[in-house]
Scaffold this motif. Structure first.
Motif, PDB file in Angstrom:
ATOM      1  N   THR A 101      10.909 -32.565 -37.203  1.00  0.00           N
ATOM      2  CA  THR A 101      10.393 -33.201 -35.992  1.00  0.00           C
ATOM      3  C   THR A 101       9.527 -34.398 -36.345  1.00  0.00           C
ATOM      4  OG1 THR A 101      10.410 -31.063 -34.883  1.00  0.00           O
ATOM      5  CG2 THR A 101       9.107 -32.788 -33.848  1.00  0.00           C
ATOM      6  N   LEU A 103       7.280 -37.704 -34.434  1.00  0.00           N
ATOM      7  CA  LEU A 103       6.758 -38.333 -33.223  1.00  0.00           C
ATOM      8  C   LEU A 103       7.080 -39.816 -33.328  1.00  0.00           C
ATOM      9  CD1 LEU A 103       3.257 -36.622 -32.916  1.00  0.00           C
ATOM     10  CD2 LEU A 103       5.430 -35.941 -31.881  1.00  0.00           C
ATOM     11  N   THR A 104       7.368 -40.430 -32.197  1.00  0.00           N
ATOM     12  CA  THR A 104       7.709 -41.849 -32.199  1.00  0.00           C
ATOM     13  C   THR A 104       7.183 -42.531 -30.946  1.00  0.00           C
ATOM     14  OG1 THR A 104       9.527 -43.444 -32.290  1.00  0.00           O
ATOM     15  CG2 THR A 104       9.990 -41.393 -31.137  1.00  0.00           C
ATOM     16  N   SER A 108      13.135 -40.883 -27.384  1.00  0.00           N
ATOM     17  CA  SER A 108      13.441 -39.586 -27.992  1.00  0.00           C
ATOM     18  C   SER A 108      14.918 -39.567 -28.365  1.00  0.00           C
ATOM     19  CB  SER A 108      13.162 -38.454 -27.005  1.00  0.00           C
ATOM     20  OG  SER A 108      11.786 -38.391 -26.712  1.00  0.00           O
ATOM     21  N   ARG A 109      15.238 -38.911 -29.479  1.00  0.00           N
ATOM     22  CA  ARG A 109      16.639 -38.769 -29.875  1.00  0.00           C
ATOM     23  C   ARG A 109      16.758 -37.586 -30.819  1.00  0.00           C
ATOM     24  NH1 ARG A 109      20.956 -42.984 -32.456  1.00  0.00           N
ATOM     25  NH2 ARG A 109      22.687 -41.524 -32.495  1.00  0.00           N
ATOM     26  N   ARG A 110      17.862 -36.865 -30.712  1.00  0.00           N
ATOM     27  CA  ARG A 110      18.125 -35.730 -31.601  1.00  0.00           C
ATOM     28  C   ARG A 110      19.441 -35.971 -32.325  1.00  0.00           C
ATOM     29  NH1 ARG A 110      17.648 -29.585 -29.758  1.00  0.00           N
ATOM     30  NH2 ARG A 110      15.509 -30.127 -30.233  1.00  0.00           N
ATOM     31  N   ASP A 119      14.757 -34.504 -35.093  1.00  0.00           N
ATOM     32  CA  ASP A 119      14.339 -34.603 -33.707  1.00  0.00           C
ATOM     33  C   ASP A 119      13.219 -35.636 -33.566  1.00  0.00           C
ATOM     34  OD1 ASP A 119      14.401 -33.863 -31.049  1.00  0.00           O
ATOM     35  OD2 ASP A 119      13.272 -32.000 -31.324  1.00  0.00           O
ATOM     36  N   LEU A 120      13.503 -36.748 -32.897  1.00  0.00           N
ATOM     37  CA  LEU A 120      12.475 -37.755 -32.618  1.00  0.00           C
ATOM     38  C   LEU A 120      11.976 -37.529 -31.201  1.00  0.00           C
ATOM     39  CD1 LEU A 120      13.784 -39.132 -35.115  1.00  0.00           C
ATOM     40  CD2 LEU A 120      13.363 -41.294 -33.995  1.00  0.00           C
ATOM     41  N   ARG A 121      10.677 -37.345 -31.051  1.00  0.00           N
ATOM     42  CA  ARG A 121      10.092 -37.109 -29.733  1.00  0.00           C
ATOM     43  C   ARG A 121       9.137 -38.238 -29.386  1.00  0.00           C
ATOM     44  NH1 ARG A 121       8.335 -30.861 -30.470  1.00  0.00           N
ATOM     45  NH2 ARG A 121      10.431 -30.012 -30.659  1.00  0.00           N
ATOM     46  N   HIS A 122       9.376 -38.826 -28.224  1.00  0.00           N
ATOM     47  CA  HIS A 122       8.473 -39.886 -27.778  1.00  0.00           C
ATOM     48  C   HIS A 122       7.086 -39.286 -27.592  1.00  0.00           C
ATOM     49  CE1 HIS A 122       7.087 -43.561 -25.949  1.00  0.00           C
ATOM     50  NE2 HIS A 122       6.489 -42.803 -25.041  1.00  0.00           N
ATOM     51  N   ALA A 123       6.068 -39.967 -28.085  1.00  0.00           N
ATOM     52  CA  ALA A 123       4.690 -39.477 -27.975  1.00  0.00           C
ATOM     53  C   ALA A 123       3.783 -40.608 -27.508  1.00  0.00           C
ATOM     54  CB  ALA A 123       4.212 -38.959 -29.332  1.00  0.00           C
TER      55      ALA A 123
END
Length: 197
Positions: A101, A103-104, A108-110, A119-123
């Motif tokens: 995982t 944070l970006t 978001s992109r998986r 897993d990139l999660r917008h933060a």
């Protein structure tokens, strides 16, 4: 292909990495042709690699960090390893999570790579402190393990971070949640002790 070879086996690319060479349509055609010829591998939509090849296992999966960095370059964003991966990177946990995982500040992109997931999660900016740096990894590891193990994080980080990383930690500690700040400041202050010692 010359650029892919220059980066070496294991390199991960997106079409935007080649837009200085040709227009998008031409880049897409060239990448498609290289995949058909077996020179590059398509990992997911718009994501390719020049795989490392093991003599017995064949093509190996790319490093999750390389995949995350390629996706970040595509959108002009920053990434930071988070959670269990950050704790593992600092040696606070021996478990290597199957899901990597990040944070970006981008979208978001998986991406699923066999049994591994990137897993990139917008933060929000308050969760992305010193992204892409060892100081950022310390913040994420501390967030993951919580107050209970804050002293463990401080001990490991004080040994592992360079003086520069500690300065980054000192200058960004104010952005961290209140409960984290004393730990981050104590890690940053070890640089003063080293300079005087």
């Amino acid at each position: 292909m010359r650029r892919a070879r220059a980066r070496g086996r294991g390199g991960v690319f997106t079409p935007s990495d080649f837009l200085d060479v040709a227009a998008r349509a031409a880049v897409d055609q060239a990448l498609s042709r290289l995949v058909k010829n077996g020179k590059l591998r398509r990992l997911a939509r718009g994501l390719y690699d020049f795989p490392k090849v093991h003599p017995k296992l064949g093509p190996l999966s790319p490093a999750p960090d390389d995949v995350a960095q390629a996706l970040a370059r595509e959108t002009g964003s920053q990434v930071q390893i988070a959670g269990a991966r950050a704790a593992n990177a600092l040696g606070l946990s021996t478990q290597v999570p199957a899901k990597s995982t990040y944070l970006t500040n981008g979208p978001s992109r998986r991406v699923v790579l066999g049994k591994r997931v990137v897993d990139l999660r917008h933060a929000s900016p308050k969760h992305l402190i010193a992204p892409g740096s060892p100081a950022g990894t310390v913040v994420q590891a501390l967030r993951h393990v919580g107050r209970v193990r804050a002293a463990d994080v401080a001990q490991v980080a004080a040994r592992r971070l360079t003086a520069n990383d500690k300065r980054t930690l000192a200058s960004t500690a104010i952005q961290a949640p209140a409960w984290m700040r004393p730990t981050l400041v104590s890690i940053a202050n070890t640089v003063i002790g080293e300079a005087n010692g």
